[in-house]
Design a protein around this motif. Structure first.
Motif, short mmCIF file in Angstrom:
data_model
loop_
_atom_site.label_atom_id
_atom_site.label_comp_id
_atom_site.label_asym_id
_atom_site.label_seq_id
_atom_site.Cartn_x
_atom_site.Cartn_y
_atom_site.Cartn_z
N LEU A 23 0.80 -1.21 0.00
CA LEU A 23 0.00 0.00 0.00
C LEU A 23 0.84 1.27 0.00
O LEU A 23 1.84 1.37 0.71
CB LEU A 23 -0.93 0.01 1.21
N SER A 24 0.40 2.24 -0.77
CA SER A 24 1.02 3.57 -0.74
C SER A 24 0.48 4.33 0.47
O SER A 24 -0.50 3.92 1.11
CB SER A 24 0.66 4.34 -2.02
N GLU A 25 1.10 5.46 0.78
CA GLU A 25 0.62 6.26 1.92
C GLU A 25 -0.81 6.73 1.69
O GLU A 25 -1.62 6.75 2.62
CB GLU A 25 1.55 7.46 2.15
N GLN A 26 -1.14 7.10 0.45
CA GLN A 26 -2.49 7.56 0.17
C GLN A 26 -3.50 6.44 0.35
O GLN A 26 -4.60 6.64 0.90
CB GLN A 26 -2.58 8.12 -1.25
N GLU A 27 -3.13 5.23 -0.08
CA GLU A 27 -4.03 4.08 0.10
C GLU A 27 -4.23 3.77 1.58
O GLU A 27 -5.33 3.41 2.01
CB GLU A 27 -3.48 2.86 -0.64
N ILE A 28 -3.15 3.91 2.36
CA ILE A 28 -3.26 3.69 3.81
C ILE A 28 -4.19 4.73 4.42
O ILE A 28 -5.06 4.40 5.24
CB ILE A 28 -1.87 3.75 4.46
N ALA A 29 -4.02 5.99 4.03
CA ALA A 29 -4.88 7.06 4.56
C ALA A 29 -6.34 6.81 4.19
O ALA A 29 -7.24 6.96 5.04
CB ALA A 29 -4.42 8.41 4.03
#
Length: 444
Positions: A23-29
């Motif tokens: 997961l990317s940071e945006q996907e995590i957020a």
């Protein structure tokens, strides 16, 4: 409140599944926002590395949280219900806390005792905290996990032997192609994994390493640190035609080296080519392994050599079980005390209000008091209140952590007439920053 750790790792899911959840940071957020919006999660941290993706949650009901998590996995990440059920593990409360401590300390890693995961857990927590998606429970738990891991690595031999995925990759390369001195080596990617691989290769005599990255500036900076060559991304096909060893670790979302690219490269050469893919998602098309003269090793196939070098660490890890369990029990005790904190904060708030009201009435009746006399009386009244509260607070803390703790807290609030105040402080949506400070002070 329940603490839940749900996820998959290199033991429960193959690389094809794990790369879907890199997961990317945006996907995590987005994922944390979705779970919090569903009201099934009060606090959350998501840890996503090449070997694991785990969701840590503070939730009221495990069942509802898992349903919402499975829904997100299916809708957003194309993970079927069957794959979810087969790959995901779930730990709850004490087991979840113990799991986090083991993960952070490197005891649950492919390479037992590795230290990279410590930084990854810390970064995952800090990112979740910045959103913000954490609160009092995870702020305490993750700080304890990181502190414990640092102590274990400092005080024990768990991390002394130099084993890691990158180290294993270099060891395997030496076994396959012999001494690295004079070999034409291409490193694709300029991140931490590539850095470790270059260090290990240079320690084994490698002296013809070229690094390539989509950002040439980053490749050049990387090369400068190690005294090696850098090349632009466009030269990758040409470099493949000349290389004897290729190591990749890019973090790209899809393969950067395709089978077609390798077929064209093979037309220009006759020497065998060893390719080691340390990336998740995979950097090299798996079909490359079917080409004549190409040997492809992915991150899962590095497991065997990792295990050979990890035996000593595994033995050391067994000695750490009592330490982990003590830390787990300490946190469980803190959690029980956390339940009584709103009541203690409410009692102190009420007592302070009564004291302040009586103090102000006295000042009105004795206007001749000077500033020094007022301060002395103020300190005296505070001391009286603190002494009166001391035993009730110590006793309710003790009662709250034993059997029947909830009933003891309820009786405590009724005796002192602080039911409403306790509810106000305990409810996150109603509590302001001062209320949270009150709870922390009550625990201290």
């Amino acid at each position: 409140m329940r603490i839940i750790a749900a996820g998959l790792n290199y033991k429960t899911a193959p690389v094809e599944i794990r790369e879907k959840l890199a997961l990317s940071e945006q996907e995590i957020a987005d994922m944390l926002a979705g779970l919090r919006a569903s009201k099934s999660m009060m606090e959350g941290v998501i840890l996503s590395t090449c070997n694991r993706t785990e969701v840590y949650a503070v939730a009221e009901r495990k069942e509802q949280f898992m349903l919402d998590l499975a829904y997100i996995m299916e809708r957003k990440f194309n993970l079927s219900k069957e794959q979810f059920a087969a790959s995901f593990y779930v730990h709850e409360d004490n087991a979840a806390v113990e799991h986090l401590f083991k993960v952070t300390s490197g005891l649950d890693s492919m390479v037992v005792g590795e230290t990279q995961i410590l930084g990854q857990v810390r970064d995952a927590f800090l990112y979740s905290q910045s959103l913000p998606a954490t609160g009092a429970v995870f702020n305490r738990l993750f700080k304890q996990a990181v502190t414990l891991a640092k102590r274990l690595h400092t005080e024990t031999r768990i991390g002394q032997k130099p084993v890691s995925v990158s180290y294993a990759a270099v060891e395997l390369a030496v076994r396959k192609i012999g001494a690295l001195a004079g070999k034409r080596i291409v490193v694709v990617g300029a991140g931490h994994m590539s850095e470790l691989a270059v260090k290990h290769m240079q320690a084994r005599g490698a002296d013809r390493i070229i690094v390539i990255n989509r950002s040439y500036d980053r490749a050049a900076q990387f090369a400068g640190r190690f005294g090696i060559a850098a090349s632009s991304w466009e030269t990758l096909p040409e470099l493949l035609s000349e290389a004897e060893l290729v190591m990749t670790a890019t973090g790209a979302a899809e393969s950067v080296i395709t089978a077609d690219m390798l077929r064209r490269a093979r037309l220009n050469r006759s020497e065998p080519l060893l390719m080691i893919d340390m990336g998740v998602p995979r950097d090299i098309d798996p079909l490359a392994d079917e080409l004549d003269g190409v040997t492809l090793i992915d991150i899962d196939r590095l497991g065997a050599i990792v295990n050979e070098n990890a035996e000593a660490r595994a033995k050391e890890a067994l000695k750490l079980t009592p330490v982990i369990q003590k830390e787990r029990n300490d946190f469980a005790l803190w959690m029980k005390e956390l339940g009584v904190a709103p009541a203690i904060a409410a009692l102190r708030e009420k007592a302070d209000a009564v004291r302040e009201s009586a103090y102000q009435d006295m000042l009105k009746k004795l206007p001749e008091l000077d500033e020094r006399e007022r301060k002395v009386i103020g300190k005296l009244t505070k001391s009286i209140v603190n002494q009166l509260l001391r035993d009730p607070i110590l006793n309710i803390k003790e009662l709250a952590t034993g059997r029947g703790g909830e009933a003891a807290i309820e009786a405590f609030t009724r005796i002192f007439g602080i039911e409403e105040e306790t509810r106000r402080i305990a409810e996150p949506d109603a509590a302001d920053a001062d209320g949270e400070d009150d709870m922390r002070n009550a625990i201290a």
